[in-house]
Design a protein around this motif. Structure first.
Motif, mmCIF file in Angstrom:
data_model
loop_
_atom_site.group_PDB
_atom_site.id
_atom_site.type_symbol
_atom_site.label_atom_id
_atom_site.label_comp_id
_atom_site.label_asym_id
_atom_site.label_seq_id
_atom_site.Cartn_x
_atom_site.Cartn_y
_atom_site.Cartn_z
ATOM 1 N N VAL A 245 -98.377 -0.096 119.203
ATOM 2 C CA VAL A 245 -98.237 1.274 119.564
ATOM 3 C C VAL A 245 -97.156 1.619 120.731
ATOM 4 O O VAL A 245 -96.601 2.809 120.904
ATOM 5 N N ALA A 246 -96.376 0.416 121.103
ATOM 6 C CA ALA A 246 -95.322 0.815 122.264
ATOM 7 C C ALA A 246 -93.837 1.248 120.951
ATOM 8 O O ALA A 246 -93.641 2.391 121.288
ATOM 9 N N LEU A 247 -93.885 0.371 119.713
ATOM 10 C CA LEU A 247 -92.708 1.368 119.105
ATOM 11 C C LEU A 247 -93.521 2.624 118.968
ATOM 12 O O LEU A 247 -92.619 2.825 118.386
ATOM 13 N N LEU A 248 -95.072 2.595 118.655
ATOM 14 C CA LEU A 248 -94.953 4.212 118.109
ATOM 15 C C LEU A 248 -94.260 5.327 119.432
ATOM 16 O O LEU A 248 -94.202 6.015 119.108
ATOM 17 N N PHE A 249 -94.778 4.901 120.816
ATOM 18 C CA PHE A 249 -94.009 5.860 121.488
ATOM 19 C C PHE A 249 -92.703 5.795 121.471
ATOM 20 O O PHE A 249 -92.069 6.859 122.377
ATOM 21 N N HIS A 250 -92.046 4.247 121.586
ATOM 22 C CA HIS A 250 -90.520 4.634 121.633
ATOM 23 C C HIS A 250 -89.735 5.969 120.374
ATOM 24 O O HIS A 250 -89.142 6.204 120.478
ATOM 25 N N LEU A 251 -90.651 5.625 119.308
ATOM 26 C CA LEU A 251 -90.632 6.826 117.681
ATOM 27 C C LEU A 251 -90.436 7.993 118.363
ATOM 28 O O LEU A 251 -90.081 8.902 118.403
ATOM 29 N N LEU A 252 -91.736 8.609 118.641
ATOM 30 C CA LEU A 252 -92.339 9.162 119.204
ATOM 31 C C LEU A 252 -90.596 9.768 120.219
ATOM 32 O O LEU A 252 -90.609 11.425 120.607
ATOM 33 N N ALA A 253 -90.471 9.064 121.783
ATOM 34 C CA ALA A 253 -89.753 9.684 122.682
ATOM 35 C C ALA A 253 -88.065 10.271 121.963
ATOM 36 O O ALA A 253 -87.996 11.493 122.370
ATOM 37 N N ILE A 254 -87.903 9.471 120.201
ATOM 38 C CA ILE A 254 -86.979 9.948 119.766
ATOM 39 C C ILE A 254 -86.867 11.110 118.967
ATOM 40 O O ILE A 254 -86.157 12.285 119.180
ATOM 41 N N LEU A 255 -88.133 11.089 118.527
ATOM 42 C CA LEU A 255 -88.473 13.016 117.860
ATOM 43 C C LEU A 255 -89.022 14.048 118.658
ATOM 44 O O LEU A 255 -88.241 15.200 118.733
ATOM 45 N N THR A 256 -89.596 14.052 119.984
ATOM 46 C CA THR A 256 -89.734 14.645 121.576
ATOM 47 C C THR A 256 -88.127 14.857 121.516
ATOM 48 O O THR A 256 -88.021 16.181 121.819
ATOM 49 N N ALA A 257 -87.265 14.054 121.621
ATOM 50 C CA ALA A 257 -85.518 14.853 121.783
ATOM 51 C C ALA A 257 -84.688 15.321 120.865
ATOM 52 O O ALA A 257 -84.370 16.095 121.364
ATOM 53 N N ILE A 258 -85.480 15.264 119.701
ATOM 54 C CA ILE A 258 -84.507 15.922 118.580
ATOM 55 C C ILE A 258 -85.441 17.262 119.236
ATOM 56 O O ILE A 258 -84.764 18.282 118.884
ATOM 57 N N GLY A 259 -86.317 17.960 118.506
ATOM 58 C CA GLY A 259 -87.220 18.417 119.144
ATOM 59 C C GLY A 259 -86.895 19.501 120.335
ATOM 60 O O GLY A 259 -86.940 20.797 120.259
ATOM 61 N N VAL A 260 -86.728 18.274 121.607
ATOM 62 C CA VAL A 260 -86.812 19.632 122.708
ATOM 63 C C VAL A 260 -85.152 19.687 122.315
ATOM 64 O O VAL A 260 -84.878 21.031 123.017
ATOM 65 N N ALA A 261 -84.112 19.062 122.443
ATOM 66 C CA ALA A 261 -83.158 19.484 122.043
ATOM 67 C C ALA A 261 -82.446 20.950 121.381
ATOM 68 O O ALA A 261 -82.026 22.014 121.046
ATOM 69 N N GLY A 262 -83.567 20.516 119.913
ATOM 70 C CA GLY A 262 -83.291 21.928 118.916
ATOM 71 C C GLY A 262 -84.295 23.427 119.752
ATOM 72 O O GLY A 262 -83.501 24.460 119.646
ATOM 73 N N ALA A 263 -85.944 23.103 120.597
ATOM 74 C CA ALA A 263 -85.836 23.925 121.089
ATOM 75 C C ALA A 263 -84.901 24.649 121.953
ATOM 76 O O ALA A 263 -84.826 25.913 122.243
ATOM 77 N N ALA A 264 -84.149 23.762 122.262
ATOM 78 C CA ALA A 264 -83.468 24.475 123.826
ATOM 79 C C ALA A 264 -82.865 25.461 123.448
ATOM 80 O O ALA A 264 -81.996 26.155 123.905
ATOM 81 N N MET A 265 -81.823 25.259 122.231
ATOM 82 C CA MET A 265 -80.379 25.331 121.584
ATOM 83 C C MET A 265 -80.577 26.481 121.114
ATOM 84 O O MET A 265 -80.128 27.764 121.411
ATOM 85 N N PHE A 266 -82.026 26.394 120.122
ATOM 86 C CA PHE A 266 -82.197 27.402 119.245
ATOM 87 C C PHE A 266 -83.170 28.494 120.013
ATOM 88 O O PHE A 266 -82.954 29.872 119.523
ATOM 89 N N MET A 267 -83.533 27.908 120.800
ATOM 90 C CA MET A 267 -85.039 29.837 121.071
ATOM 91 C C MET A 267 -84.842 29.551 122.716
ATOM 92 O O MET A 267 -85.181 30.851 123.205
ATOM 93 N N TRP A 268 -84.483 28.284 123.655
ATOM 94 C CA TRP A 268 -85.122 28.681 124.751
ATOM 95 C C TRP A 268 -83.565 29.414 125.394
ATOM 96 O O TRP A 268 -83.232 30.399 126.117
#
Ligand code: HEM
Length: 272
Positions: A245-268
């Motif tokens: 589960v710790a590994l999963l949360f690290h992966l989720l942190a990376i996916l979240t960072a990608i999603g946030v960068a995308g939404a911030a750059m192209f949407m907000w």
């Protein structure tokens, strides 16, 4: 006076250090992305409302948006957006252990702001969807409404368990409420990368497509499922489960960072 306990990812039962570090890493990334969403609400909606330029609010796409003459609908819509922003902001503050430890009074007040803003924003969301008719399609309207119903359920449960001083249960319900309130944010950080992948494959991300509807439902189901996994790992003596589960949360942190960068750059950012 009643003290609202903290819904932090790092209170009892004490999680294994690796699990705790992974959850903290995800939360740091997610909270930066939620700040960006709040800044977008203030920068775009706040700027236009303060300058009285309500027509300018339609400079970005909405489902319905500003409609001249529809005072009630516009009020519900803008109230929804600002209260949604307030709930997102208060949710971040509630999860900061430093605020809880050093300024418990602030922590109690943001708890109240979170609950009230989340409840009222959810009711105005129901109004927008089912009375004003702001729907992309029926399936996504049902998804957002189920998300809203669960917000109501877990806000009430979080409030009730706090009153009963059942701290472990309060923490779990408050974490569920926090993730559900961020369903709208998860949806946005999901659709931008999905849209980019679809574009790369030569397709458009259609609102009626299975991909969009899948992201719409996953935007509240997946965070809840990940939280349940985290809580199970926290209770479990199995080191393997905790490491997984710790590994999963690290992966989720990376996916979240990608999603946030995308939404911030192209949407907000482009509309600020
Ligand atoms: C409490 C959690 C919620 C928050 C934080 C929230 C926040 C927001 C925000 C910030 C927007 C504007 C987004 C943008 O301009 O990109 C929005 C739009 C909208 N929300 Fe929510 N929302 C929440 C819950 C709901 C629920 C439960 C529903 C439906 C049952 C709902 C229905 C809508 C609709 C229909 C719009 C679009 C209005 C339009 O474009 O005309 N929201 N929400």
């Amino acid at each position: 006076m009643h003290r609202m306990p903290s819904p932090t990812l790092s209170s009892s039962p004490a999680p294994a250090p690796a699990l705790r570090r992974a959850a903290t890493t995800w939360f740091v990334v997610a909270s930066l992305g939620q700040w960006a969403f709040v800044l977008f609400i203030l920068g775009f909606y706040g700027r236009h409302v303060l300058s009285g330029d309500l027509g300018g609010l339609n400079a970005k796409p909405h489902i319905t948006g500003y409609v001249p003459g529809d005072a009630l609908g516009n009020l519900q819509w803008l109230g929804h957006v600002f209260l949604g922003g307030a709930a997102t902001f208060a949710g971040i503050v509630q999860l900061l252990p430093a605020v809880r430890r050093r300024w418990p009074a602030i922590h109690r007040w943001t708890g109240r702001v979170f609950l009230i803003a989340a409840l009222v924003a959810t009711f105005s969301g129901f109004y927008l969807t089912w009375i004003r008719g702001s729907q992309l399609n029926l399936a996504s309207a049902v998804s957002t409404s189920l998300n809203g119903l669960l917000i109501l359920v877990f806000c009430v449960l979080a409030w009730r368990s706090a009153r009963l001083r059942d701290i472990p249960r309060h923490r779990q319900h408050a974490l569920r409420a926090y993730l559900l309130v961020n369903g709208v944010w998860f949806l946005r950080i999901g659709i931008v990368p999905a849209g980019a992948v679809m574009n790369a494959l030569g397709h458009r991300l259609d609102y009626d497509s299975a991909v969009f509807l899948g992201i719409s439902y996953l935007s509240w189901i997946a965070p809840l499922a990940c939280l349940e996994l985290y809580l199970a790992a926290e209770r479990s003596p199995r080191v393997g489960l905790q490491r997984g589960v710790a590994l999963l949360f690290h992966l989720l942190a990376i996916l979240t960072a990608i999603g946030v960068a995308g939404a911030a750059m192209f949407m907000w950012w482009p509309v600020l």
